[in-house]
Enzyme design. Structure first.
Site, PDB file in Angstrom:
ATOM      1  N   GLU A 172      28.748  -4.397 -24.393  1.00 24.93           N
ATOM      2  CA  GLU A 172      28.301  -3.844 -25.672  1.00 24.93           C
ATOM      3  C   GLU A 172      29.372  -2.944 -26.273  1.00 24.93           C
ATOM      4  O   GLU A 172      30.257  -2.459 -25.588  1.00 24.93           O
ATOM      5  CB  GLU A 172      27.008  -3.055 -25.504  1.00 24.93           C
ATOM      6  CG  GLU A 172      26.895  -2.212 -24.239  1.00 24.93           C
ATOM      7  CD  GLU A 172      27.921  -1.124 -24.081  1.00 24.93           C
ATOM      8  OE1 GLU A 172      28.241  -0.472 -25.093  1.00 24.93           O
ATOM      9  OE2 GLU A 172      28.406  -0.909 -22.963  1.00 24.93           O
ATOM     10  N   GLU A 315      31.400  -1.867 -22.507  1.00 28.80           N
ATOM     11  CA  GLU A 315      32.068  -3.068 -23.044  1.00 28.80           C
ATOM     12  C   GLU A 315      31.911  -4.287 -22.131  1.00 28.80           C
ATOM     13  O   GLU A 315      32.303  -5.382 -22.498  1.00 28.80           O
ATOM     14  CB  GLU A 315      33.573  -2.835 -23.258  1.00 28.80           C
ATOM     15  CG  GLU A 315      33.936  -1.740 -24.229  1.00 28.80           C
ATOM     16  CD  GLU A 315      35.439  -1.580 -24.385  1.00 28.80           C
ATOM     17  OE1 GLU A 315      36.205  -2.458 -23.929  1.00 28.80           O
ATOM     18  OE2 GLU A 315      35.864  -0.556 -24.957  1.00 28.80           O
TER      19      GLU A 315
END
Length: 347
Positions: A172, A315
């Site tokens: 994300e 991430e």
């Protein structure tokens, strides 16, 4: 689409797991001596239904979205960092981007809710809305928008598998998403935000009480139903959380293993498992995140990550590191021979 895919998820293949467990226990090594590698390949065999599963084709799906609650001063980085990093991740210029290059993993960077319009060949445009609303004033999004975000995750997971991916990882990018994740976790577990609010991307320690108060106010104002994952998502969640949950649901539907990253990814996993408990057996937890609520989220799902790297970037960075370990487990099963095949009985 959501109802259809949720209904189409089946249990993992327990018979195949028993077959592979028998083989692993009889490989030419002391029984159990390869530890969690043995557990991993047994799980992957159950997920895929294959006696010799392989995970050499890897994909990282990164859901990128902004969070309206950022206006409450709960993040250390400016909100436009979401936009900048959404462009950088698929180019291999961030932590996860660089690791994906080393892992030879394909990146699907998805604009599911960035505040800025993005027209870029490296980014998949699936924008549900221009960031969520400020959840201290009312619901972060509508129920329909939450469903749509889940369906974006499903769609991208199906696309990645159809393009050849044999294993997925979730990631994300969204400034403020430790606040939304903490809100979701607080509602589900009943733990007060003050006990699980962490620093996120280096938020000042002296301002943590303010961040926890913003999260608590959001919960008090919206009163999400702890037994309804869609209500929780729509009222105090984020588009990236919903997108990752959808990715996990889609991966389970396609019978591929899904590696979950740290805190935010694990909270997404809780939502996915609330929507269909069968999803849990398709999940592989990667690492123990340093984010304060991470262990609580992991323990809630009774998952046991196998990496402890003092990481909290997000991430999908920790999930990427796990790719090679899962692949190593598959090679152990594929390349090693059993005692019988090694003719130990002839000695």
């Amino acid at each position: 689409m959501l109802k259809k895919v949720l209904a189409g998820i089946t249990e993992i293949d327990r018979d195949m797991m028993a077959t592979v467990r028998n083989r692993v226990e009889n490989l030419n090594k002391p029984q159990g001596s390869l530890g969690k590698l043995e557990d991993l390949v047994i799980q992957v065999s159950g997920i895929t239904g294959e006696a010799y599963p392989m995970t050499d084709e890897k994909a990282l799906i990164v859901m990128c979205a902004d969070n309206g609650v950022c206006v409450e001063d709960i993040a250390s980085a400016p909100q436009n960092v979401t936009y900048i990093q959404t462009l950088n991740i698929p180019r291999g210029l961030t932590g996860a981007g660089a690791l994906a290059k080393q892992m030879n993993a394909k990146i699907y960077a998805v604009d599911i809710g960035v505040m800025t319009d993005i027209e870029d060949a490296y980014v998949i445009n699936k924008k549900v809305m221009y960031g969520t609303h400020n959840m201290t004033k009312g619901p972060a999004m509508s129920r329909d928008e939450a469903i749509k975000a889940l369906e974006v995750g499903i769609e991208i997971a199906l696309k990645a598998v159809d393009n050849g991916a044999k294993i997925l990882a979730t990631g994300e990018m969204g400034i403020g998403n430790t606040s939304t994740s903490t809100a979701v976790l607080s509602v589900i577990t009943g733990i007060d935000p003050s006990e699980i609010t962490g620093i996120g991307a280096n938020f000042p320690l002296e301002k943590l009480a303010h961040k926890a108060d913003v999260i608590k106010r959001s919960i008090d104002i919206n009163k999400p139903n702890a037994d309804d994952p869609l209500d929780i998502l729509s009222k105090v969640g984020g588009l990236d959380i919903a997108g990752m949950a959808g990715t996990m649901i889609g991966g389970a539907y396609k019978k591929v293993p899904i590696i979950i990253d740290g805190f935010i990814s694990t909270v997404s996993a809780i939502i996915a498992c609330k929507l269909n408990p069968l999803v849990r057996d398709y999940l592989i937890p990667s690492h123990y995140s340093l984010e304060k609520g991470a262990k609580i989220a992991t323990d809630y799902l009774n998952l046991d990550p196998f990496l402890d790297m003092n990481m909290r970037l997000g991430e999908g960075s920790g999930a990427l590191l796990a790719f090679n370990i899962v692949e190593a487990a598959c090679y152990m099963n594929l390349e090693m021979i059993t005692f019988e095949e090694a003719h130990f009985d002839a000695l």
